[in-house]
Design a protein around this motif. Sequence first.
Motif, short mmCIF file in Angstrom:
data_model
loop_
_atom_site.label_atom_id
_atom_site.label_comp_id
_atom_site.label_asym_id
_atom_site.label_seq_id
_atom_site.Cartn_x
_atom_site.Cartn_y
_atom_site.Cartn_z
N VAL A 112 0.83 -1.20 0.00
CA VAL A 112 0.00 0.00 0.00
C VAL A 112 0.87 1.26 0.00
CG1 VAL A 112 -1.82 1.23 1.27
CG2 VAL A 112 -1.73 -1.27 1.35
N LEU A 113 0.48 2.20 -0.85
CA LEU A 113 1.14 3.51 -0.88
C LEU A 113 0.05 4.57 -0.76
CD1 LEU A 113 3.68 5.25 -1.31
CD2 LEU A 113 3.18 5.17 -3.77
N ASN A 114 0.05 5.28 0.36
CA ASN A 114 -0.93 6.35 0.60
C ASN A 114 -2.36 5.90 0.30
OD1 ASN A 114 1.13 8.12 1.32
ND2 ASN A 114 1.46 8.76 -0.78
N ASP A 115 -2.78 4.82 0.89
CA ASP A 115 -4.13 4.26 0.77
C ASP A 115 -4.44 3.62 -0.58
OD1 ASP A 115 -4.77 5.00 3.42
OD2 ASP A 115 -5.34 7.01 2.77
N LYS A 122 3.46 4.97 -9.46
CA LYS A 122 2.59 6.13 -9.61
C LYS A 122 1.85 6.37 -8.30
CE LYS A 122 2.04 5.16 -14.50
NZ LYS A 122 1.13 4.68 -15.55
N ASP A 123 1.93 7.62 -7.85
CA ASP A 123 1.25 8.04 -6.61
C ASP A 123 0.45 9.28 -6.94
OD1 ASP A 123 0.47 8.43 -3.99
OD2 ASP A 123 2.35 9.39 -3.41
N GLY A 124 -0.79 9.08 -7.38
CA GLY A 124 -1.59 10.22 -7.84
C GLY A 124 -0.92 10.80 -9.08
N GLY A 125 -0.56 12.08 -9.02
CA GLY A 125 0.12 12.73 -10.15
C GLY A 125 1.63 12.60 -10.09
N ALA A 126 2.15 12.03 -9.02
CA ALA A 126 3.60 11.91 -8.85
C ALA A 126 4.08 10.53 -9.30
CB ALA A 126 3.98 12.13 -7.39
N LEU A 127 5.36 10.48 -9.65
CA LEU A 127 6.00 9.23 -10.02
C LEU A 127 7.21 9.05 -9.10
CD1 LEU A 127 5.71 6.97 -12.15
CD2 LEU A 127 7.36 8.23 -13.55
N LEU A 128 7.14 8.03 -8.22
CA LEU A 128 8.21 7.80 -7.25
C LEU A 128 9.23 6.85 -7.88
CD1 LEU A 128 5.99 7.37 -4.07
CD2 LEU A 128 7.06 9.45 -4.96
N GLN A 129 10.40 7.37 -8.14
CA GLN A 129 11.44 6.65 -8.89
C GLN A 129 11.95 5.41 -8.17
OE1 GLN A 129 12.32 7.75 -11.94
NE2 GLN A 129 13.77 6.11 -12.26
#
Length: 100
Positions: free
Chosen positions: A4-7, A58-65
């Motif tokens: 899980v990442l931010n729900d 992908k976390d909403g509009g962000a992309l965590l590398q």
Amino acid sequence: MKAVLNDTVIAEAPESELIRIEGNWYFPPASVNADLLEKSDTPYTCPWKGECQYFSVKDGGALLQDRAWSYPTPYPSSFERVGKDYSNYVAFWKDVQVVE
């Protein structure tokens, strides 16, 4: 178990289907929401597992590398050490919480 990442649930499978390698939970490929992963060009080769494929998450509009990784074609010798074939199983960096 869930990754899980931010729900947002990125992967979900029974614990019996996961594989634990060096303190990380690896999820079977079919249990991972591939729409939330984007292949990364970051190179890495593990001395005993082989060539690694990193993914950005992908976390909403962000992309965590490089927050997820797998071994598409692990060295066959590593299967004995791990106890089974873990090709394409996906593990996650600390930002992604693995919970029951």
